[in-house]
Design an enzyme around this catalytic site. Structure first.
Site, short mmCIF file in Angstrom:
data_model
loop_
_atom_site.label_atom_id
_atom_site.label_comp_id
_atom_site.label_asym_id
_atom_site.label_seq_id
_atom_site.Cartn_x
_atom_site.Cartn_y
_atom_site.Cartn_z
CE LYS A 96 -29.13 127.47 76.45
NZ LYS A 96 -27.98 127.86 77.29
CG ASP A 98 -26.29 126.32 81.37
OD1 ASP A 98 -25.93 125.13 81.24
OD2 ASP A 98 -26.59 127.04 80.41
#
Length: 287
Positions: free
Chosen positions: A73, A109
């Site tokens: 990420k 998210d």
């Protein structure tokens, strides 16, 4: 007569390990429901080969985007052409979308959590005091999106002082929210002025379904909104104990579905059926 088209549009996830990632279950169900010639695949990519994987994605015009999970990420940032503003603040990317030849990094998210908060719980984060348990990737994404949505105060509760204070510095420097760190030592007592209590740790995730965050559950009160990021099982012990104290609860399945729906629209330009996605995941998790 339309010309035949045997070329699939491909999206997926780069990660290591990645075999147990269930995202494709809901994405492929949503593609099928809309009759789209798209396919979501799990790609096992070791850390040292991430650059090669992104180059391969660039080379294939029908590779339309990708999710990133552990350990990619942050490392993926160096290989992208542009980073969306909220992802810049978070300092990580979990979704890449393609715009022509450009690869743009996003983070869905926290956005998925905010959509679940608004659509499923009818909660406006503006002016709230949010208590976030944890300071990892999920906590970071949620805290940033809460701050950007106008949360008045954010309390980060974490066992690691270094990580907790780093997240508070980020929020203080990059957002207008008032942020504070509280060391997680023993059972945490929820302050009476809090509006939201969010478990952003992995505590309670299958197969450890009888685990729950170490808090003083007697300090939970009616009117508090208690949220969990754990999607499997959706109704965690944490949420069940909070509900017993009269709190409203919001499970992690909604966050997972909505962040996937946001990525789906980024890739395809179309709105997926969140109910189709939710049912597919619930069936996969035995719900």
């Amino acid at each position: 007569m339309a010309e035949p088209n045997y070329m699939l549009n491909i999206v997926g996830v780069f990660g290591f390990p990645v075999a147990e990632n269930p995202t494709g279950v809901m994405q492929n169900a949503a593609f099928q429901a809309l009759g789209l010639n798209w396919l979501y695949l799990n790609f096992e990519v070791r850390a040292e080969r991430l650059g090669d994987a992104v180059l391969g994605m660039r080379a294939m015009n029908n590779f339309r985007g990708v999710n990133l999970t552990i350990p990619h990420k942050v490392a993926v940032l160096q290989y992208l052409d542009e980073i969306a503003p909220s992802a810049q603040v978070i300092g990580a990317v979990n979704t890449v979308r393609r715009e022509g030849d450009r690869l743009i990094g996003e983070h869905t998210d926290g956005k998925g959590f905010m959509r679940a908060l608004g659509d499923d719980a009818d909660i406006d984060a503006a002016g709230t005091h949010a208590v976030v348990l944890g300071a990892g990737g999920a906590a970071r994404a949620i805290a940033v999106e809460l701050a950007l949505a106008g949360a008045r105060r954010i309390t980060i509760v974490n066992r690691s002082r270094e990580r907790g204070e780093a997240l508070v510095r980020l929020l203080t420097e990059k957002t207008p929210a008032q942020a504070e760190f509280v060391p997680w030592q023993g059972a945490y007592c929820v302050p009476q002025g809090a509006d939201l209590l969010i478990n952003a740790t992995s505590i309670g995730l299958f197969p450890n379904v009888e685990d729950a965050p170490d808090i003083d559950y007697d300090s939970i009160f009616p009117g508090l909104i208690v949220c969990d990021v754990i999607p499997n099982p959706p109704n965690t012990l944490f949420l069940r104990r909070a509900a017993e104290r009269g709190a409203a609860t919001l499970d992690g399945l909604g966050m997972l579905v909505y962040q996937g729906a946001i990525a789906f629209k980024m890739w395809t330009g179309q709105e997926p059926s969140v109910e189709v996605m939710r049912r597919a995941l619930a069936a996969e998790f035995g719900g």
